[in-house]
Design an enzyme around this catalytic site. Structure first.
Site, PDB file in Angstrom:
ATOM      1  N   TYR A 122       0.842  -1.197   0.000  1.00 50.40           N
ATOM      2  CA  TYR A 122       0.000   0.000   0.000  1.00 50.40           C
ATOM      3  C   TYR A 122       0.879   1.250   0.000  1.00 50.40           C
ATOM      4  CZ  TYR A 122      -3.878   3.078   1.079  1.00 50.40           C
ATOM      5  OH  TYR A 122      -4.823   4.070   1.028  1.00 50.40           O
ATOM      6  N   CYS A 128     -58.965  20.135   5.512  1.00 49.53           N
ATOM      7  CA  CYS A 128     -60.278  20.176   6.151  1.00 49.53           C
ATOM      8  C   CYS A 128     -60.133  20.519   7.622  1.00 49.53           C
ATOM      9  CB  CYS A 128     -60.991  18.838   5.968  1.00 49.53           C
ATOM     10  SG  CYS A 128     -60.286  17.509   6.968  1.00 49.53           S
ATOM     11  N   CYS A 172     -60.336  18.670  10.112  1.00 50.44           N
ATOM     12  CA  CYS A 172     -59.604  17.647  10.873  1.00 50.44           C
ATOM     13  C   CYS A 172     -58.098  17.829  10.767  1.00 50.44           C
ATOM     14  CB  CYS A 172     -59.949  16.243  10.371  1.00 50.44           C
ATOM     15  SG  CYS A 172     -61.708  15.887  10.328  1.00 50.44           S
ATOM     16  N   CYS A 219     -64.131  16.692   3.417  1.00 51.37           N
ATOM     17  CA  CYS A 219     -63.292  15.903   4.327  1.00 51.37           C
ATOM     18  C   CYS A 219     -63.144  14.488   3.776  1.00 51.37           C
ATOM     19  CB  CYS A 219     -63.905  15.885   5.724  1.00 51.37           C
ATOM     20  SG  CYS A 219     -62.998  14.843   6.898  1.00 51.37           S
ATOM     21  N   CYS A 252     -65.774  15.788   9.600  1.00 52.26           N
ATOM     22  CA  CYS A 252     -65.988  17.160  10.047  1.00 52.26           C
ATOM     23  C   CYS A 252     -66.958  17.957   9.181  1.00 52.26           C
ATOM     24  CB  CYS A 252     -64.655  17.907  10.117  1.00 52.26           C
ATOM     25  SG  CYS A 252     -63.844  18.084   8.507  1.00 52.26           S
ATOM     26  N   CYS A 283     -69.950  41.478   2.190  1.00 52.91           N
ATOM     27  CA  CYS A 283     -70.153  40.030   2.103  1.00 52.91           C
ATOM     28  C   CYS A 283     -69.012  39.317   2.800  1.00 52.91           C
ATOM     29  CB  CYS A 283     -70.253  39.595   0.641  1.00 52.91           C
ATOM     30  SG  CYS A 283     -68.704  39.767  -0.265  1.00 52.91           S
ATOM     31  N   CYS A 322     -66.496  38.040   1.543  1.00 48.97           N
ATOM     32  CA  CYS A 322     -65.201  38.375   0.940  1.00 48.97           C
ATOM     33  C   CYS A 322     -64.609  39.628   1.552  1.00 48.97           C
ATOM     34  CB  CYS A 322     -65.340  38.612  -0.568  1.00 48.97           C
ATOM     35  SG  CYS A 322     -66.054  37.232  -1.464  1.00 48.97           S
ATOM     36  N   CYS A 357     -73.213  38.583  -2.762  1.00 51.26           N
ATOM     37  CA  CYS A 357     -71.831  38.860  -3.191  1.00 51.26           C
ATOM     38  C   CYS A 357     -71.844  39.480  -4.582  1.00 51.26           C
ATOM     39  CB  CYS A 357     -71.017  37.572  -3.189  1.00 51.26           C
ATOM     40  SG  CYS A 357     -69.275  37.810  -3.646  1.00 51.26           S
ATOM     41  N   CYS A 375     -69.005  34.110  -2.856  1.00 49.65           N
ATOM     42  CA  CYS A 375     -68.702  33.496  -1.564  1.00 49.65           C
ATOM     43  C   CYS A 375     -69.930  32.874  -0.908  1.00 49.65           C
ATOM     44  CB  CYS A 375     -68.095  34.537  -0.624  1.00 49.65           C
ATOM     45  SG  CYS A 375     -69.219  35.905  -0.221  1.00 49.65           S
TER      46      CYS A 375
END
Length: 1003
Positions: free
Chosen positions: A362, A815, A817, A840, A845, A899, A901, A924, A932
């Protein structure tokens, strides 16, 4: 392409030292083992080892990498008949690099690189090798590492271990230790397997990480700055820095400057010669030389007045010329450069090739002591067949066998470099280097050359002069080692007390000369002396400074610094940091040795070295003009650079940890304007928080939230548009978006998998929710109680309040959850048939959101509700009835009705036949596909918050029906206890006078 290696795969729990195991323990460990995977560092080594262990009966297979074959053979190992699967890597299997966001040079300030996260990954060109290892690991019960037995080889071995144990964690791992690829060496290694040495591998990891951090930071700093300062000269030049490169360059510059600063001095001396029949004898003045001309002239004149010489002493003594010591790597590089004119890089390339072919031991070793158990006689016998040095080898055996001249160094890993097999089939430099190693080995095992030295001293006018002669009695090692020269120098016979007339007595002048420029051998010697690099890396560092044009070579192969190299060294020296000096790197090399010995912790060394170089970097950047000034002396006029920020991008400051990948999230600016919080793990992690357009300014405050986890979570200095917040709220304040501020959670659309703990906030920092609640209680005094601001916010509203998205800036729909919502299509016949909506995925939910309104381009919020298509739109549970300023459901300050939005609603009239025909309502103002879902009768007095009231706690997000909120009769009723039958109400808007079919919301 980058394929990150799983961090868990890097957890290696064996004992740190590479200790040997007893045979009994090994036999127990190998019970039940049928297949053993063996991995060498290169394909040639794998082939050679397999050939020797199988006695030439191996079976070759193709691996996934065409350069790395698989060799199978049967073997009896520790009492078991096993199948050995021998394959290889091609050097390092894994590489260190910064995470993707730091790899582009303009991605960050170079200072960040001292702290930036580093990952170990498998480069694309080694993926096939990695896959081969993974595939073979599935069928094997044990792994034996056959990489080179040095630091790098040990580290490569652990890279192999990490890959294989990621596939099979209970894989048994052992290490074969050998210094040559010979039958005896590889079989001995198989019979004495040990554990891998974690400490040695750790030292390499530290060195690699530091080289990456230091090199990348300084290289970017130098290159980016100097390319702008000297665009005509350095526009395309990479100006690299390395903690070994610069000291190596420093040695060259130091020698050159010593030559430049050298002032020659004139000296004078007296020379005496005496002619005889065999030649001329030169007598040297014992004073050597004088720098005072007058003094030398006086002494010369005295000699000339009486020039008769008297022999005052004749001495004769044995003289030896020592044979060379056992050969280590540094000596091989130096001697090959001096004697063979082969540079160090080429020398090591050839030596590696000869090693893998089994011709030499080596070649990377610090040892120059032959171990006592090495059979030198057999090695000498192999060379007796050569027509050039075979006779000399035979002479060694006949004179009592080899007696090597050993040095004093040992790395306890490999013996000195020596031939392991005779060959006569090599050509070119391969043959020359092999011949040198053989001749050096035979000379080392031979005897010193012997001679007789004679010294004659004469006196002329009380001035002494000396002459030396030599007679060689036995050449010994010189007969096989033509690289050394020792010749006879004959003197006539002089008798003590005799007299003779010198042929000449003269006074001669001379001049001192400067030192010579460094040769490669000189440079390697300096690197070794000062601890710069290792025997394995000297050649690499020298080649780097040549490739960068920091230095060049003269016609006689001596190093001359270039203009760029000179300017860099002088620039850093003028800052007060001797970065071209070896001290900093030598300290690191010493620490690496201590890590290998188990005397220092790798993380401690990393911290210390990073901090040391980081401080140097900070001050170097501050004094960068000195670098410009130094280089301008060599490169010409420079371009003035006003601000540092013009060169380097601003450093992104971490705000918090990413909840997905735990990397830093930093504040960034969108191309279209506005702000967002981005994960530093991008593109692998796409977590982001998009700020609403109402945020005009955002920056990180130095204060840290004491509530949010994991720490630190920094607060933000925020400035909002006028009119975007409730009147009582300041437009500028410091808030936290880590989750503790409920209102900011709603504004920024933050979603968290679980509620965060609540605690008192430090004084001096105003939360948006606190300001909003004070405004509600003091100004509006609503009859309906406020919803507890500690209540967890509705996921629906968090989604609804997300800012409008542009290309590349999207949030996934989640969602209530906390799960990703599923995209569905309305199948039922009606006005919404074919329209897409989110729901969901588990149906837990009752979450609902129209898909075509989740990314409204008009700046509004998406339609979101907690019911099926067509149901009422729910208000956010955590905002309750105090939505003024965010799109209130009641009347605004100027009498208009907004609204959902947050935009002014329009007033329309029912046109369809029915009881409500002609009745006006608010809705809306957007086109139908973007609405919306807001609806309110004009003639109905709706109290704030009574429309689609917030969900009851624990009510799974369902909107509360108005009639459920109060059983009292409507305002204006004359008889609270009347039993008159109530008119039927619409199931959509819960108003009397029409049904769902004719509801204005179901248009």
């Amino acid at each position: 392409m980058i394929f990150p290696v799983t961090l868990l795969a890097f957890q290696w729990h064996r004992r740190p030292g590479g200790r040997a195991l007893s045979r009994a323990a090994m036999e127990v460990a190998f019970r039940g083992v049928r297949k053993v995977l063996c991995v060498a560092e290169k394909n040639d080594a794998a082939k050679g080892i397999a050939d020797l262990l199988s006695n030439g009966r191996m079976r070759r297979k193709e691996g996934l990498s065409k350069f790395n074959k698989i060799y199978e053979f049967d073997y009896h190992l520790y009492g078991q008949n096993v199948t050995m699967i021998m394959t290889s890597v091609s050097g390092h299997l894994l590489a260190h690099d910064f995470q993707m966001q730091f790899r582009k040079w303009q991605s960050c300030n170079p200072l960040v690189l001292f702290e930036a996260e580093i990952e170990k990954y498998c480069p694309e060109n080694f993926i096939d090798i990695k896959k081969t290892l993974e595939r073979e690991t599935h069928h094997c019960q044990a792994l034996v590492i056959w990489t080179d037995c040095d630091r790098e080889g040990e580290n490569i071995g652990f890279e192999i271990i990490h890959v294989c144990k990621a596939v099979k964690p209970n894989l048994r791992v052992l290490r074969a230790r050998f210094s040559e690829i010979t039958p005896h060496a590889v079989r001995t290694a198989c019979e004495n397997l040990t554990e891998p040495d974690q400490r040695v591998s750790d030292a390499v990891d530290v060195r690699q990480e530091l080289d990456l951090r230091i090199g990348a930071a300084f290289t970017r700093f130098q290159t980016l700055r100097l390319q702008r300062i000297f665009p005509e000269v350095l526009a395309e030049q990479l100006i690299s820095y390395g903690s070994c490169q610069f000291p190596t360059l420093g040695f060259v510059v130091e020698r050159f400057k010593a030559i430049q600063a050298f002032v020659p001095e004139v000296f004078h001396k007296i020379k005496v010669t005496h002619d005889h029949k065999d030649g001329t004898v030169e007598f040297n003045w014992k004073r050597y030389r004088l720098f005072n001309h007058t003094a030398c002239l006086v002494l010369y004149q005295l000699c000339m007045e009486d020039p008769m010489a008297t022999v005052v002493e004749v001495r004769s003594k044995p003289k030896s010329k020592w044979r060379p010591q056992a050969l280590d790597t540094v000596e091989l590089e130096k001697l090959a450069s001096r004697k063979l004119r082969i540079n160090a890089k080429e020398t090591m390339r050839i030596a590696e090739k000869l090693y893998t072919q089994g011709y030499i031991s080596y070649p990377r070793t610090e040892t120059n002591i032959f171990p006592k158990d090495l059979n030198l006689v057999a090695l000498v016998e192999q060379q007796t067949v050569d027509p050039h040095w075979g006779a000399f080898a035979q002479t060694i055996l006949e004179r009592g066998g080899p007696t090597p001249r050993n040095g004093s160094k040992s790395d306890q890993a490999h013996p000195p470099i020596h031939p392991t097999k005779y060959t006569s089939g090599l050509q070119g430099d391969d043959r020359r280097l092999y011949e040198f190693i053989v001749r050096h080995f035979l000379a080392c095992c031979s005897q010193d050359a012997q001679g007789q030295e004679t010294t004659v001293e004469i006196d002329i006018a009380q001035e002494r002069f000396v002459a030396h002669g030599l007679i060689i009695l036995a050449r010994n090692y010189l007969d096989v080692y033509p690289y050394d020269h020792w010749s006879d120098k004959l003197l006539p016979v002089y008798e003590q007390g005799s007299h003779f007339q010198p042929s000449t007595v003269e006074m001669v002048d001379g001049e001192t000369s400067p030192p010579q420029l460094l040769t490669e051998a000189d440079l390697i010697a300096l690197m070794e002396k000062h601890g710069i690099g290792t025997d394995a890396t000297h050649a690499e560092h020298i080649e780097t400074i040549k490739a960068r044009m920091y230095v060049g070579l003269t016609s006689d192969k001596r190093f001359l610094p270039g203009h760029l190299g000179m300017g860099l060294v002088e620039g850093y020296d003028s800052m007060g940091y001797e970065m071209s000096k070896p001290d900093l790197r030598a300290e690191l090399e010493a620490d690496l040795k201590l890590i290998c010995e188990g005397k220092k912790d790798k993380f401690q060394v990393l911290r210390q070295q990073v901090q040391k170089y980081k401080q140097v970097f900070i001050e170097a950047v501050a004094k960068a003009k000195k670098l410009d000034e130094a280089l301008s002396q060599y490169l010409g006029e420079r371009t003035e650079m006003a601000q540092q920020e013009e060169i380097y991008p601003a450093m992104p400051e971490p705000v918090r940890k990413c909840p997905q990948c735990n990397k830093d999230m930093v504040l960034k600016t969108k191309k279209s304007g506005g702000f967002y919080l981005s994960c530093m793990g991008f593109p692998e992690c796409r977590s982001a928080v998009w700020f609403p357009d109402s945020v005009l300014e955002a920056s990180r405050d130095n204060s840290v939230c004491s509530v949010c986890q994991p720490p630190p979570v920094y607060r933000l200095k925020l400035k909002f548009k006028r009119g975007s917040l409730p009147p009582a709220m300041p437009l500028e304040f410091v808030g936290c978006i880590g989750g503790c501020d409920e209102t900011l959670k709603e504004i920024f659309g933050l979603r968290f998998p679980r509620a965060l703990p609540r605690a008192s906030q430090p004084s001096g920092h105003l939360q948006a929710s606190q300001a909003l609640n004070r405004m509600d209680s003091s100004q509006h005094n609503l009859s309906q109680p406020l919803v507890n601001r500690h209540t967890r916010p509705s996921k629906t509203v968090a989604q609804a309040l997300l800012p409008p998205t542009t290309a590349g800036e999207s949030n996934s729909v989640t969602c209530n959850c906390g799960r990703e919502a599923v995209l569905l299509t309305v199948r039922k016949q009606g006005p919404n048939q074919g329209r897409h909506f989110y729901k969901c995925s588990n149906g837990d939910c009752n979450f609902f959101l129209w898909a075509d309104s989740s990314h409204s381009t008009g700046g509004g919020t998406p339609t979101s509700a907690s019911g099926p298509p067509g149901s009422s739109v729910g208000c956010p549970s955590s905002v309750g009835s105090h939505m003024d300023g965010f799109g209130s459901l009641g009347s605004d300050s100027d009498g208009g009705t907004p609204c959902l939005c947050g935009q002014p609603a329009v007033t329309r009239t029912v046109q369809k036949d029915g009881p409500n025909k002609g009745r006006q309502f608010h809705t809306c103002a957007k086109p139908r596909e973007q609405q919306c879902g807001f609806f309110q009768w004009v003639d109905e007095n709706v109290a704030p918050g009574s429309f689609a009231a917030p969900a009851w706690p624990g009510g799974r997000g369902k909107a509360q029906r108005p009639e459920a909120a109060s059983k009292r009769p409507r305002a204006g009723s004359s008889d609270a206890g009347s039993t008159v039958k109530k008119p039927r109400k619409c199931s959509l808007c819960h108003q009397p006078g029409h049904t769902r079919t004719f509801c204005p919301q179901n248009r």
